[in-house]
Design a protein around this motif. Sequence first.
Motif, PDB file in Angstrom:
ATOM      1  N   UNK A 137       5.129   9.788  -9.011  1.00  0.00           N
ATOM      2  CA  UNK A 137       4.345  10.242 -10.782  1.00  0.00           C
ATOM      3  C   UNK A 137       3.870  11.656 -10.546  1.00  0.00           C
ATOM      4  N   UNK A 138       3.410  11.713  -9.016  1.00  0.00           N
ATOM      5  CA  UNK A 138       2.784  13.636  -9.515  1.00  0.00           C
ATOM      6  C   UNK A 138       4.175  14.652  -9.335  1.00  0.00           C
TER       7      UNK A 138
ATOM      8  N   UNK B  96      11.149   7.747 -12.546  1.00  0.00           N
ATOM      9  CA  UNK B  96       9.686   7.178 -11.847  1.00  0.00           C
ATOM     10  C   UNK B  96      10.277   6.085 -11.046  1.00  0.00           C
TER      11      UNK B  96
ATOM     12  N   UNK C 256       1.329  -1.087  -0.051  1.00  0.00           N
ATOM     13  CA  UNK C 256      -0.186   0.134   0.017  1.00  0.00           C
ATOM     14  C   UNK C 256       0.668   1.100  -0.280  1.00  0.00           C
TER      15      UNK C 256
ATOM     16  N   UNK D  87       4.179   1.563  -1.334  1.00  0.00           N
ATOM     17  CA  UNK D  87       4.298   1.854  -2.768  1.00  0.00           C
ATOM     18  C   UNK D  87       3.561   2.229  -3.217  1.00  0.00           C
ATOM     19  N   UNK D  88       2.435   2.174  -3.048  1.00  0.00           N
ATOM     20  CA  UNK D  88       1.462   2.142  -3.954  1.00  0.00           C
ATOM     21  C   UNK D  88       1.577   3.607  -3.871  1.00  0.00           C
ATOM     22  N   UNK D  89       1.003   4.464  -3.038  1.00  0.00           N
ATOM     23  CA  UNK D  89       0.483   5.890  -2.780  1.00  0.00           C
ATOM     24  C   UNK D  89       1.746   6.321  -2.578  1.00  0.00           C
TER      25      UNK D  89
ATOM     26  N   UNK E 179       4.402   5.494  -4.984  1.00  0.00           N
ATOM     27  CA  UNK E 179       4.841   6.132  -7.015  1.00  0.00           C
ATOM     28  C   UNK E 179       3.719   6.647  -7.447  1.00  0.00           C
ATOM     29  N   UNK E 180       2.574   7.018  -6.701  1.00  0.00           N
ATOM     30  CA  UNK E 180       1.666   7.594  -7.133  1.00  0.00           C
ATOM     31  C   UNK E 180       2.164   9.153  -6.925  1.00  0.00           C
ATOM     32  N   UNK E 181       2.387   9.210  -5.767  1.00  0.00           N
ATOM     33  CA  UNK E 181       3.031  10.903  -5.369  1.00  0.00           C
ATOM     34  C   UNK E 181       4.517  11.109  -5.663  1.00  0.00           C
TER      35      UNK E 181
END
Lengths: 187, 276
Positions: free
Chosen positions: B74-75, B157, B64, B66-68, B70-72
Amino acid sequence: MQAEPSQTSDNDLLHAVARGDESALAACYDRYRLILFGLILRILNDRQEAEDVLQEVFLQVWRRAGDFDEARGRAFTWLATIARSRALDRLRAAGSRARLAEEAAQEPADEIGDAALDALNSEKSAIVRNALAELADEQRKVLLLAYFEGLTQTEIAERLGDPLGTVKTRMRSGLIKLRELLAQHAT
Amino acid sequence: MEHQDYQQLLVPHSLNALEVSEARELEAHLETCAECRAELIALRDDAALLAYTAEPVEPRPEVRARILESVRAERTVDRAGAMNDKVVPLKPRANWNVWTMGLRIAAGLAFIALLIGLIVLWRRDAKLQQEVAQLNRQLNTQQHELVRDRDVLARQREALALLNSPDAKHLELAGSETAQNARGSFVYDQKTGKAVFLADGLPATPPDKAYELWFIPKGHSPVPGRIFTVDSSGHALLPEQMPADAMGNAVIAITLEPKRGSAVPTLPIFLSSPKS
């Protein structure tokens, strides 16, 4: 089965993700991680790879939530489709189908682990499992081979040594029967 | 095939179990048949419920996070300018900024070039349209370069996500006498072994040679890693996977080897991390 009466509907969650709402993505993960991870793990049979795929799935959800269109199916269908295709892609890429051959069409597990005590999802699991248990063995086997191993009808016929026509009939009648049973359970 | 024949294909299609040719024929029919389209949607909803027959399993909590992250990350990359504040300070950071800025400058230049073309067109006669066409070609070329750079960005990224990971461990590699200007960084996730290697200032790779990365666990033989070449400024950025038995105690070293790599390192060493 109807959409679950959760705080925020699945559709609204995905629309919020499409607008770039990180907390909606986190909520979506919290809601579906168990079932989607279970699905991916069942396909790949390797925890490390399954975790990588789960991460890829939610990154794809983040990037592509704008493509979700509720007129073209349920939110859960959209999520499960991404998870299943990603996992099957990984399975094919790894050429690791052989190691799964022995587990072909294994019966659904009798019990759900402690981790699954998410009331809503385990209720759904129970309904689907009960319905699946009412199908003839041959019908169930064909559906599970197609869904969890990504086999085509021709490949299933080869795997089971059954005529292609028979496999086609079992697949069709199996899914239609499953739908009827689910409709009964839902009422 | 008739409508009824296509209807028979809907169930297997909802499970992606048709052969490619059949699926293609059905897709063509679906374009013109609303009834079959609606039925397929319903069948897919049913088929998706088969996922519930898999035993639910709890992924590790790190997934969880790691996903969040990566999303950040990416942003952060999407917002390019704000990147400096987010990244942990590392020497190669300057290179990422250069690339990200390079992308922006390329896009900006393309836009300015097009504007100039239009002004020239207004002021002069129609003959100058040829020049505009030329500028358009340049713009296309630059767009192609942008697409190529996007791949590089994707790698960056991943690297960013790794750098932001709380489990990241960072090793500095120093150049040997053979490559005194060379510097390198090796960062890996202590839980997953996912790693990224960056090098700068390595001598140009000879045509029949390649650099090879080595993991040298204490008291064991070197384990070969990736083979790579450097660009004209001696720079390389590559993803790696840390072998499980090298985690925590291995020296990372770089040697020059034949193009296809070697099973054992050839001296001299160009870059290496300090002995632990």
